[in-house]
Design a protein around this motif. Structure first.
Motif, PDB file in Angstrom:
ATOM      1  N   ASN A 193       0.849  -1.195   0.000  1.00  0.00           N
ATOM      2  CA  ASN A 193       0.000   0.000   0.000  1.00  0.00           C
ATOM      3  C   ASN A 193       0.889   1.251   0.000  1.00  0.00           C
ATOM      4  O   ASN A 193       2.113   1.133   0.061  1.00  0.00           O
ATOM      5  N   THR A 216       1.310   3.298   2.347  1.00  0.00           N
ATOM      6  CA  THR A 216       2.023   3.330   3.636  1.00  0.00           C
ATOM      7  C   THR A 216       3.336   2.562   3.534  1.00  0.00           C
ATOM      8  O   THR A 216       4.393   3.031   3.960  1.00  0.00           O
ATOM      9  N   HIS A 241      -1.014  12.848   5.608  1.00  0.00           N
ATOM     10  CA  HIS A 241      -1.604  11.649   6.226  1.00  0.00           C
ATOM     11  C   HIS A 241      -0.546  11.048   7.160  1.00  0.00           C
ATOM     12  O   HIS A 241       0.660  11.210   6.921  1.00  0.00           O
ATOM     13  N   SER A 259       0.633   8.310   7.272  1.00  0.00           N
ATOM     14  CA  SER A 259       1.578   7.423   6.580  1.00  0.00           C
ATOM     15  C   SER A 259       2.719   8.198   5.928  1.00  0.00           C
ATOM     16  O   SER A 259       3.698   7.599   5.489  1.00  0.00           O
ATOM     17  N   ASN A 310      -6.133  14.185   1.752  1.00  0.00           N
ATOM     18  CA  ASN A 310      -7.301  13.316   1.965  1.00  0.00           C
ATOM     19  C   ASN A 310      -8.346  13.979   2.856  1.00  0.00           C
ATOM     20  O   ASN A 310      -9.437  13.457   3.013  1.00  0.00           O
ATOM     21  N   ASP A 326       3.107  11.682  -2.344  1.00  0.00           N
ATOM     22  CA  ASP A 326       2.074  10.737  -1.922  1.00  0.00           C
ATOM     23  C   ASP A 326       0.867  10.968  -2.837  1.00  0.00           C
ATOM     24  O   ASP A 326       0.135  11.948  -2.681  1.00  0.00           O
ATOM     25  N   GLN A 333      -4.342   9.945  -3.124  1.00  0.00           N
ATOM     26  CA  GLN A 333      -5.649  10.544  -3.438  1.00  0.00           C
ATOM     27  C   GLN A 333      -5.694  11.167  -4.827  1.00  0.00           C
ATOM     28  O   GLN A 333      -6.761  11.570  -5.280  1.00  0.00           O
ATOM     29  N   SER A 369      -1.995   3.622  -3.917  1.00  0.00           N
ATOM     30  CA  SER A 369      -2.586   2.332  -3.531  1.00  0.00           C
ATOM     31  C   SER A 369      -3.627   1.872  -4.535  1.00  0.00           C
ATOM     32  O   SER A 369      -4.486   2.673  -4.945  1.00  0.00           O
ATOM     33  N   HIS A 392      -6.192  -0.056  -3.924  1.00  0.00           N
ATOM     34  CA  HIS A 392      -7.568  -0.159  -3.408  1.00  0.00           C
ATOM     35  C   HIS A 392      -8.346   1.151  -3.473  1.00  0.00           C
ATOM     36  O   HIS A 392      -9.554   1.152  -3.315  1.00  0.00           O
ATOM     37  N   LYS A 393      -7.634   2.261  -3.721  1.00  0.00           N
ATOM     38  CA  LYS A 393      -8.338   3.540  -3.837  1.00  0.00           C
ATOM     39  C   LYS A 393      -8.683   3.842  -5.286  1.00  0.00           C
ATOM     40  O   LYS A 393      -9.154   4.931  -5.617  1.00  0.00           O
TER      41      LYS A 393
HETATM   42  N1  PMP Z   1      -1.857   9.061   1.898  1.00  0.00           N
HETATM   43  C1  PMP Z   1      -3.068   9.570   1.724  1.00  0.00           C
HETATM   44  C2  PMP Z   1      -3.203  10.983   1.238  1.00  0.00           C
HETATM   45  C3  PMP Z   1      -4.193   8.781   1.979  1.00  0.00           C
HETATM   46  O1  PMP Z   1      -5.410   9.296   1.809  1.00  0.00           O
HETATM   47  C4  PMP Z   1      -4.022   7.454   2.414  1.00  0.00           C
HETATM   48  C5  PMP Z   1      -5.213   6.573   2.723  1.00  0.00           C
HETATM   49  N2  PMP Z   1      -6.225   7.182   3.420  1.00  0.00           N
HETATM   50  C6  PMP Z   1      -2.734   6.978   2.581  1.00  0.00           C
HETATM   51  C7  PMP Z   1      -1.672   7.799   2.303  1.00  0.00           C
HETATM   52  C8  PMP Z   1      -2.463   5.589   3.039  1.00  0.00           C
HETATM   53  O2  PMP Z   1      -2.940   4.680   2.115  1.00  0.00           O
HETATM   54  P1  PMP Z   1      -2.895   3.124   2.473  1.00  0.00           P
HETATM   55  O3  PMP Z   1      -3.752   2.962   3.687  1.00  0.00           O
HETATM   56  O4  PMP Z   1      -3.463   2.470   1.264  1.00  0.00           O
HETATM   57  O5  PMP Z   1      -1.495   2.791   2.736  1.00  0.00           O
END
Ligand code: PMP
Length: 424
Positions: A93, A95, A122, A124, A174, A199, A202, A222, A224-225
Protein backbone atom coordinates in the motif's frame (compact mmCIF):
# COMPACT_ATOMS: atom_id res chain seq x y z
CA UNK A 1 -19.56 8.74 -23.75
CA UNK A 2 -19.54 8.93 -19.97
CA UNK A 3 -22.76 7.29 -18.76
CA UNK A 4 -22.85 7.06 -14.98
CA UNK A 5 -25.90 4.78 -14.91
CA UNK A 6 -24.22 2.32 -17.25
CA UNK A 7 -21.00 2.49 -15.23
CA UNK A 8 -22.84 1.76 -11.98
CA UNK A 9 -23.97 -1.60 -13.36
CA UNK A 10 -20.32 -2.71 -13.36
CA UNK A 11 -20.24 -2.53 -9.55
CA UNK A 12 -22.25 -5.31 -7.88
CA UNK A 13 -22.05 -3.69 -4.44
CA UNK A 14 -23.85 -0.57 -5.61
CA UNK A 15 -27.02 -2.70 -5.79
CA UNK A 16 -26.79 -3.39 -2.10
CA UNK A 17 -29.51 -2.44 0.34
CA UNK A 18 -28.54 -1.37 3.87
CA UNK A 19 -30.67 -1.70 7.01
CA UNK A 20 -33.33 -3.63 5.11
CA UNK A 21 -34.50 -1.33 2.34
CA UNK A 22 -32.09 1.62 2.17
CA UNK A 23 -30.14 1.84 -1.05
CA UNK A 24 -26.40 1.98 -0.35
CA UNK A 25 -24.92 5.38 -1.12
CA UNK A 26 -21.19 5.08 -0.91
CA UNK A 27 -19.44 8.38 -0.22
CA UNK A 28 -16.30 7.06 1.47
CA UNK A 29 -14.17 6.70 -1.63
CA UNK A 30 -11.13 8.45 -0.19
CA UNK A 31 -10.90 5.55 2.28
CA UNK A 32 -11.30 2.89 -0.39
CA UNK A 33 -13.27 2.59 -3.61
CA UNK A 34 -15.65 -0.14 -4.71
CA UNK A 35 -14.56 -2.76 -7.24
CA UNK A 36 -16.08 -3.50 -10.64
CA UNK A 37 -17.02 -7.12 -11.32
CA UNK A 38 -14.22 -7.59 -13.85
CA UNK A 39 -11.67 -6.88 -11.12
CA UNK A 40 -13.33 -9.37 -8.76
CA UNK A 41 -13.51 -11.91 -11.61
CA UNK A 42 -9.80 -11.51 -12.37
CA UNK A 43 -8.95 -12.67 -8.85
CA UNK A 44 -11.23 -15.69 -9.14
CA UNK A 45 -9.87 -16.52 -12.59
CA UNK A 46 -6.29 -16.44 -11.33
CA UNK A 47 -7.02 -18.85 -8.49
CA UNK A 48 -9.22 -21.09 -10.60
CA UNK A 49 -7.00 -21.39 -13.65
CA UNK A 50 -3.35 -20.35 -13.28
CA UNK A 51 -2.44 -20.00 -9.60
CA UNK A 52 1.32 -20.52 -9.23
CA UNK A 53 4.27 -18.82 -7.63
CA UNK A 54 6.10 -16.45 -9.96
CA UNK A 55 9.65 -16.00 -11.23
CA UNK A 56 10.69 -19.46 -9.96
CA UNK A 57 8.93 -22.34 -11.69
CA UNK A 58 9.50 -23.34 -15.29
CA UNK A 59 6.10 -24.99 -15.61
CA UNK A 60 3.28 -23.54 -17.69
CA UNK A 61 1.25 -22.16 -14.78
CA UNK A 62 4.28 -20.38 -13.31
CA UNK A 63 5.04 -18.88 -16.71
CA UNK A 64 1.47 -17.64 -17.13
CA UNK A 65 1.31 -16.18 -13.64
CA UNK A 66 4.73 -14.51 -14.04
CA UNK A 67 3.78 -12.98 -17.38
CA UNK A 68 0.45 -11.69 -16.04
CA UNK A 69 2.13 -10.19 -12.95
CA UNK A 70 4.97 -8.55 -14.89
CA UNK A 71 2.54 -7.26 -17.49
CA UNK A 72 0.94 -5.08 -14.82
CA UNK A 73 4.20 -3.15 -14.58
CA UNK A 74 3.70 -2.28 -18.24
CA UNK A 75 0.19 -1.00 -17.45
CA UNK A 76 1.43 1.07 -14.49
CA UNK A 77 4.19 2.47 -16.70
CA UNK A 78 1.58 3.72 -19.17
CA UNK A 79 -0.73 4.98 -16.40
CA UNK A 80 1.89 7.22 -14.78
CA UNK A 81 4.10 7.80 -17.85
CA UNK A 82 7.36 6.68 -16.30
CA UNK A 83 10.36 5.53 -18.33
CA UNK A 84 10.66 1.83 -17.65
CA UNK A 85 9.26 -1.13 -15.76
CA UNK A 86 12.36 -1.04 -13.55
CA UNK A 87 10.95 2.11 -12.04
CA UNK A 88 7.91 0.30 -10.61
CA UNK A 89 7.95 -1.57 -7.31
CA UNK A 90 4.89 -3.40 -5.98
CA UNK A 91 4.33 -2.98 -2.27
CA UNK A 92 1.30 -3.58 -0.04
CA UNK A 93 0.00 0.00 0.00
CA UNK A 94 1.03 3.66 -0.01
CA UNK A 95 2.02 3.33 3.64
CA UNK A 96 4.50 0.57 2.86
CA UNK A 97 5.86 2.49 -0.13
CA UNK A 98 6.66 5.49 2.07
CA UNK A 99 8.07 3.28 4.84
CA UNK A 100 10.33 1.66 2.25
CA UNK A 101 11.62 5.08 1.21
CA UNK A 102 12.06 6.40 4.74
CA UNK A 103 13.99 3.27 5.66
CA UNK A 104 16.10 2.73 2.54
CA UNK A 105 16.84 6.35 1.65
CA UNK A 106 17.30 7.08 5.35
CA UNK A 107 20.16 4.56 5.62
CA UNK A 108 22.50 7.17 4.12
CA UNK A 109 21.25 10.13 6.21
CA UNK A 110 22.96 11.44 9.31
CA UNK A 111 22.22 13.49 12.40
CA UNK A 112 20.98 16.97 11.56
CA UNK A 113 19.77 16.11 8.05
CA UNK A 114 16.32 17.47 7.39
CA UNK A 115 13.06 16.03 6.10
CA UNK A 116 10.46 18.54 4.96
CA UNK A 117 6.78 17.54 5.16
CA UNK A 118 3.63 19.64 5.17
CA UNK A 119 0.87 20.20 7.71
CA UNK A 120 -1.62 18.39 5.50
CA UNK A 121 0.06 14.97 5.48
CA UNK A 122 -1.60 11.65 6.23
CA UNK A 123 0.00 9.74 9.13
CA UNK A 124 1.58 7.42 6.58
CA UNK A 125 3.71 10.32 5.39
CA UNK A 126 4.62 11.41 8.92
CA UNK A 127 5.18 8.37 11.12
CA UNK A 128 7.75 6.62 8.84
CA UNK A 129 9.85 9.82 9.09
CA UNK A 130 9.46 9.89 12.88
CA UNK A 131 10.75 6.30 12.90
CA UNK A 132 13.71 7.44 10.84
CA UNK A 133 14.26 10.36 13.23
CA UNK A 134 14.42 7.88 16.10
CA UNK A 135 17.12 5.91 14.27
CA UNK A 136 19.16 8.67 12.65
CA UNK A 137 18.36 11.86 14.59
CA UNK A 138 17.22 13.70 11.47
CA UNK A 139 15.09 16.84 11.93
CA UNK A 140 11.54 16.99 10.64
CA UNK A 141 9.90 20.22 9.54
CA UNK A 142 6.34 20.92 8.45
CA UNK A 143 5.49 23.50 5.79
CA UNK A 144 2.33 25.32 6.92
CA UNK A 145 -1.03 25.69 5.22
CA UNK A 146 -2.76 29.04 4.71
CA UNK A 147 -6.18 29.95 6.09
CA UNK A 148 -7.45 29.16 2.59
CA UNK A 149 -6.48 25.51 3.17
CA UNK A 150 -3.69 25.65 0.64
CA UNK A 151 -0.02 25.05 1.01
CA UNK A 152 1.98 28.16 1.86
CA UNK A 153 4.56 27.89 -0.91
CA UNK A 154 6.57 30.90 0.24
CA UNK A 155 7.00 29.47 3.72
CA UNK A 156 7.75 26.05 2.28
CA UNK A 157 10.54 27.53 0.19
CA UNK A 158 12.02 29.24 3.26
CA UNK A 159 12.10 25.93 5.12
CA UNK A 160 14.33 24.32 2.49
CA UNK A 161 17.98 24.37 3.52
CA UNK A 162 21.18 22.74 2.38
CA UNK A 163 20.41 19.97 4.86
CA UNK A 164 17.03 19.15 3.34
CA UNK A 165 17.53 15.60 2.08
CA UNK A 166 13.89 14.83 1.36
CA UNK A 167 10.74 16.79 0.66
CA UNK A 168 7.80 14.41 1.02
CA UNK A 169 4.41 15.83 0.24
CA UNK A 170 0.90 14.78 -0.57
CA UNK A 171 -0.34 15.47 -4.10
CA UNK A 172 -3.92 15.76 -2.89
CA UNK A 173 -4.96 16.05 0.75
CA UNK A 174 -7.30 13.32 1.96
CA UNK A 175 -8.96 15.86 4.28
CA UNK A 176 -9.01 19.20 2.47
CA UNK A 177 -8.96 17.78 -1.04
CA UNK A 178 -6.35 20.42 -1.86
CA UNK A 179 -4.22 19.54 -4.87
CA UNK A 180 -0.66 20.72 -4.42
CA UNK A 181 1.51 22.17 -7.16
CA UNK A 182 4.10 19.43 -7.39
CA UNK A 183 5.90 20.91 -10.40
CA UNK A 184 6.57 24.09 -8.47
CA UNK A 185 7.99 22.15 -5.52
CA UNK A 186 9.95 19.88 -7.87
CA UNK A 187 11.84 22.91 -9.18
CA UNK A 188 12.76 23.96 -5.64
CA UNK A 189 13.78 20.40 -4.75
CA UNK A 190 15.92 20.03 -7.84
CA UNK A 191 17.71 23.35 -7.36
CA UNK A 192 18.46 22.35 -3.79
CA UNK A 193 19.44 18.75 -4.57
CA UNK A 194 16.64 17.35 -2.38
CA UNK A 195 14.75 14.17 -3.18
CA UNK A 196 11.05 14.81 -3.82
CA UNK A 197 8.53 12.15 -2.79
CA UNK A 198 4.88 12.51 -3.74
CA UNK A 199 2.07 10.74 -1.92
CA UNK A 200 -0.36 10.24 -4.78
CA UNK A 201 -2.83 8.04 -2.85
CA UNK A 202 -5.65 10.54 -3.44
CA UNK A 203 -4.60 11.88 -6.83
CA UNK A 204 -3.71 8.80 -8.88
CA UNK A 205 -7.32 7.47 -8.80
CA UNK A 206 -8.82 10.75 -10.01
CA UNK A 207 -6.51 12.68 -12.29
CA UNK A 208 -3.87 12.16 -14.95
CA UNK A 209 -0.46 11.63 -13.43
CA UNK A 210 2.66 12.11 -15.48
CA UNK A 211 5.65 11.03 -13.42
CA UNK A 212 8.24 12.57 -15.77
CA UNK A 213 6.33 15.82 -16.14
CA UNK A 214 5.70 16.24 -12.39
CA UNK A 215 9.44 16.15 -11.89
CA UNK A 216 9.38 14.24 -8.61
CA UNK A 217 11.72 11.37 -7.72
CA UNK A 218 9.19 8.98 -6.19
CA UNK A 219 5.45 8.53 -6.36
CA UNK A 220 3.44 6.32 -3.99
CA UNK A 221 -0.18 5.17 -4.34
CA UNK A 222 -2.59 2.33 -3.53
CA UNK A 223 -4.58 0.00 -5.76
CA UNK A 224 -7.57 -0.16 -3.41
CA UNK A 225 -8.34 3.54 -3.84
CA UNK A 226 -8.67 3.12 -7.61
CA UNK A 227 -11.03 0.19 -8.16
CA UNK A 228 -8.32 -2.39 -7.51
CA UNK A 229 -8.00 -4.90 -4.67
CA UNK A 230 -6.55 -4.18 -1.24
CA UNK A 231 -3.01 -5.34 -0.53
CA UNK A 232 -1.30 -3.76 -3.54
CA UNK A 233 0.70 -0.55 -3.35
CA UNK A 234 2.82 1.18 -5.94
CA UNK A 235 6.15 2.84 -5.62
CA UNK A 236 7.31 4.51 -8.79
CA UNK A 237 10.80 5.95 -8.62
CA UNK A 238 13.89 6.92 -10.56
CA UNK A 239 15.90 3.85 -11.41
CA UNK A 240 19.26 5.38 -10.51
CA UNK A 241 17.95 6.21 -7.02
CA UNK A 242 16.48 2.74 -6.52
CA UNK A 243 19.85 1.30 -7.56
CA UNK A 244 21.73 3.31 -4.94
CA UNK A 245 19.29 2.52 -2.14
CA UNK A 246 19.74 -0.37 0.25
CA UNK A 247 16.98 -2.99 0.30
CA UNK A 248 14.05 -2.62 2.68
CA UNK A 249 13.23 -6.28 3.38
CA UNK A 250 15.45 -9.31 2.91
CA UNK A 251 14.54 -12.80 1.73
CA UNK A 252 13.70 -14.70 -1.43
CA UNK A 253 13.44 -12.93 -4.78
CA UNK A 254 15.34 -9.79 -3.76
CA UNK A 255 18.72 -11.54 -3.99
CA UNK A 256 21.05 -12.49 -6.81
CA UNK A 257 23.28 -14.73 -4.74
CA UNK A 258 23.40 -15.90 -1.13
CA UNK A 259 26.40 -17.64 0.48
CA UNK A 260 27.24 -18.70 4.04
CA UNK A 261 28.94 -15.33 4.35
CA UNK A 262 26.75 -12.75 2.62
CA UNK A 263 24.35 -11.92 -0.22
CA UNK A 264 24.13 -9.76 -3.32
CA UNK A 265 20.94 -8.01 -4.40
CA UNK A 266 18.74 -8.61 -7.41
CA UNK A 267 18.15 -5.91 -10.04
CA UNK A 268 15.49 -3.29 -9.45
CA UNK A 269 12.54 -3.53 -9.11
CA UNK A 270 12.83 -7.09 -7.68
CA UNK A 271 15.47 -5.91 -5.18
CA UNK A 272 12.56 -4.30 -3.35
CA UNK A 273 10.06 -7.16 -3.67
CA UNK A 274 11.20 -9.70 -1.09
CA UNK A 275 9.18 -12.91 -0.75
CA UNK A 276 6.12 -14.08 -2.64
CA UNK A 277 4.19 -10.99 -3.70
CA UNK A 278 0.43 -10.47 -3.81
CA UNK A 279 0.18 -12.05 -7.26
CA UNK A 280 -3.59 -12.34 -7.67
CA UNK A 281 -4.28 -8.82 -6.52
CA UNK A 282 -1.52 -7.25 -8.59
CA UNK A 283 -3.00 -8.95 -11.66
CA UNK A 284 -6.49 -7.72 -10.74
CA UNK A 285 -5.07 -4.23 -10.20
CA UNK A 286 -3.95 -4.32 -13.83
CA UNK A 287 -7.58 -4.96 -14.79
CA UNK A 288 -8.65 -2.00 -12.64
CA UNK A 289 -6.17 0.27 -14.42
CA UNK A 290 -7.53 -0.79 -17.81
CA UNK A 291 -11.06 -0.20 -16.54
CA UNK A 292 -10.32 3.33 -15.28
CA UNK A 293 -8.53 4.23 -18.47
CA UNK A 294 -11.41 2.96 -20.56
CA UNK A 295 -13.73 5.35 -18.72
CA UNK A 296 -11.09 8.05 -19.12
CA UNK A 297 -9.43 10.19 -16.48
CA UNK A 298 -10.64 13.40 -18.14
CA UNK A 299 -14.26 12.23 -17.89
CA UNK A 300 -13.72 11.06 -14.32
CA UNK A 301 -12.26 14.40 -13.28
CA UNK A 302 -15.01 16.37 -15.04
CA UNK A 303 -17.76 14.30 -13.43
CA UNK A 304 -16.22 14.68 -9.98
CA UNK A 305 -15.87 18.46 -10.32
CA UNK A 306 -19.52 18.72 -11.37
CA UNK A 307 -20.69 16.55 -8.48
CA UNK A 308 -18.54 18.40 -5.96
CA UNK A 309 -19.86 21.73 -7.16
CA UNK A 310 -23.42 20.42 -6.94
CA UNK A 311 -22.88 19.09 -3.41
CA UNK A 312 -21.18 22.29 -2.23
CA UNK A 313 -24.01 24.49 -3.45
CA UNK A 314 -26.42 22.44 -1.39
CA UNK A 315 -24.15 22.10 1.63
CA UNK A 316 -23.51 25.83 1.83
CA UNK A 317 -27.20 26.29 2.64
CA UNK A 318 -26.37 24.83 6.05
CA UNK A 319 -24.69 28.06 7.11
CA UNK A 320 -23.83 26.72 10.56
CA UNK A 321 -21.49 24.26 8.90
CA UNK A 322 -17.83 24.94 8.25
CA UNK A 323 -16.43 23.48 5.05
CA UNK A 324 -12.70 22.87 5.09
CA UNK A 325 -11.66 23.35 1.48
CA UNK A 326 -10.07 25.88 -0.88
CA UNK A 327 -12.63 28.27 -2.38
CA UNK A 328 -11.96 27.03 -5.92
CA UNK A 329 -13.69 23.69 -6.46
CA UNK A 330 -11.08 22.73 -9.06
CA UNK A 331 -8.60 22.57 -6.23
CA UNK A 332 -10.43 19.97 -4.20
CA UNK A 333 -12.59 17.90 -6.54
CA UNK A 334 -14.18 14.88 -4.96
CA UNK A 335 -13.48 15.61 -1.28
CA UNK A 336 -15.77 17.61 0.99
CA UNK A 337 -14.86 17.85 4.66
CA UNK A 338 -17.10 19.67 7.09
CA UNK A 339 -17.83 20.11 10.77
CA UNK A 340 -19.53 22.36 13.24
CA UNK A 341 -18.58 22.96 16.84
CA UNK A 342 -21.62 21.35 18.42
CA UNK A 343 -22.46 18.00 16.85
CA UNK A 344 -19.73 15.38 16.82
CA UNK A 345 -18.91 14.18 13.29
CA UNK A 346 -19.44 10.59 14.47
CA UNK A 347 -23.04 11.45 15.34
CA UNK A 348 -23.58 12.87 11.86
CA UNK A 349 -22.00 9.81 10.24
CA UNK A 350 -24.14 7.50 12.38
CA UNK A 351 -27.36 9.29 11.50
CA UNK A 352 -26.69 9.33 7.76
CA UNK A 353 -25.65 5.68 7.98
CA UNK A 354 -29.22 4.94 9.12
CA UNK A 355 -30.22 6.16 5.65
CA UNK A 356 -27.75 3.80 3.96
CA UNK A 357 -25.14 6.50 3.36
CA UNK A 358 -21.47 5.76 4.04
CA UNK A 359 -19.36 8.79 4.89
CA UNK A 360 -16.26 9.04 7.06
CA UNK A 361 -15.99 10.77 10.41
CA UNK A 362 -12.90 11.13 12.55
CA UNK A 363 -9.38 12.46 12.23
CA UNK A 364 -8.81 10.82 8.83
CA UNK A 365 -5.31 9.71 9.88
CA UNK A 366 -4.28 13.35 9.94
CA UNK A 367 -4.21 14.30 13.61
CA UNK A 368 -1.64 17.11 13.20
CA UNK A 369 -3.85 18.68 10.51
CA UNK A 370 -6.89 18.37 12.79
CA UNK A 371 -4.93 20.25 15.44
CA UNK A 372 -4.12 22.98 12.93
CA UNK A 373 -7.79 23.22 11.98
CA UNK A 374 -8.73 23.43 15.65
CA UNK A 375 -10.97 20.37 15.64
CA UNK A 376 -10.61 16.83 16.90
CA UNK A 377 -12.58 15.36 14.02
CA UNK A 378 -14.54 16.22 10.88
CA UNK A 379 -17.05 14.52 8.60
CA UNK A 380 -15.94 13.77 5.07
CA UNK A 381 -17.91 12.86 1.96
CA UNK A 382 -15.64 11.65 -0.81
CA UNK A 383 -16.83 10.96 -4.33
CA UNK A 384 -15.89 8.78 -7.25
CA UNK A 385 -17.02 8.52 -10.84
CA UNK A 386 -19.93 6.18 -10.03
CA UNK A 387 -21.63 8.66 -7.69
CA UNK A 388 -24.64 10.64 -8.90
CA UNK A 389 -26.48 13.89 -8.23
CA UNK A 390 -29.42 11.81 -6.99
CA UNK A 391 -27.16 10.32 -4.35
CA UNK A 392 -26.04 13.80 -3.31
CA UNK A 393 -29.69 14.79 -2.94
CA UNK A 394 -30.38 11.84 -0.64
CA UNK A 395 -27.23 12.67 1.32
CA UNK A 396 -28.27 16.31 1.77
CA UNK A 397 -31.74 15.13 2.88
CA UNK A 398 -30.15 12.83 5.46
CA UNK A 399 -27.93 15.64 6.73
CA UNK A 400 -30.98 17.85 7.07
CA UNK A 401 -32.55 15.14 9.21
CA UNK A 402 -29.44 14.98 11.37
CA UNK A 403 -29.33 18.74 11.82
CA UNK A 404 -33.06 18.90 12.56
CA UNK A 405 -32.52 16.25 15.21
CA UNK A 406 -29.87 18.41 16.85
CA UNK A 407 -31.90 21.57 16.18
CA UNK A 408 -28.81 23.06 14.61
CA UNK A 409 -30.57 25.40 12.24
CA UNK A 410 -32.10 27.14 15.26
CA UNK A 411 -28.80 27.90 17.02
CA UNK A 412 -27.87 31.37 15.82
CA UNK A 413 -24.75 31.74 17.92
CA UNK A 414 -23.28 28.72 16.14
CA UNK A 415 -22.84 30.66 12.93
CA UNK A 416 -20.49 32.99 14.76
CA UNK A 417 -18.54 30.17 16.36
CA UNK A 418 -18.05 28.50 12.99
CA UNK A 419 -16.09 31.52 11.81
CA UNK A 420 -13.50 30.98 14.54
CA UNK A 421 -12.49 27.42 13.90
CA UNK A 422 -9.13 27.67 12.22
CA UNK A 423 -6.30 28.31 14.63
CA UNK A 424 -3.59 30.45 13.15
N1 PMP B 1 -1.86 9.06 1.90
C1 PMP B 1 -3.07 9.57 1.72
C2 PMP B 1 -3.20 10.98 1.24
C3 PMP B 1 -4.19 8.78 1.98
O1 PMP B 1 -5.41 9.30 1.81
C4 PMP B 1 -4.02 7.45 2.41
C5 PMP B 1 -5.21 6.57 2.72
N2 PMP B 1 -6.22 7.18 3.42
C6 PMP B 1 -2.73 6.98 2.58
C7 PMP B 1 -1.67 7.80 2.30
C8 PMP B 1 -2.46 5.59 3.04
O2 PMP B 1 -2.94 4.68 2.12
P1 PMP B 1 -2.89 3.12 2.47
O3 PMP B 1 -3.75 2.96 3.69
O4 PMP B 1 -3.46 2.47 1.26
O5 PMP B 1 -1.50 2.79 2.74
Amino acid sequence: MFDVNKIRKDFPILERKIWGDKQLIYLDNAATTQKPKIVIDAIVQYYETYNANIHRGVHKLAEEATAAYENVREKVKKYVSCDSNSEIVFTRNTTESINLLAYSLGESFSEGDEILLTEMEHHSNIVPWYLLRNRKKVNIKFAPITDQYELDYEKLEKLITKKTKVISITHKSNVLGTVNDIKKIAKLAKTNGSILIVDAAQSAPHMKIDFSDLGCDFLAFSSHKMCGPTGVGLLVGKKELFEKMSPFLGGGEMIRKVTFEDFTTNDVPWKFEAGTPNIADVIAFGVALDYIQKIGLDSIYKHEIELTQYALTKLRKFDFLKIYAPADVNKHAGIITFANPVVHPHDIATIVDQEGIAIRAGHHCAQPLMKKLGVSATSRASLYFYNTKDEIDVFIGALQKAFDYFELGACKELKEKVGERISK
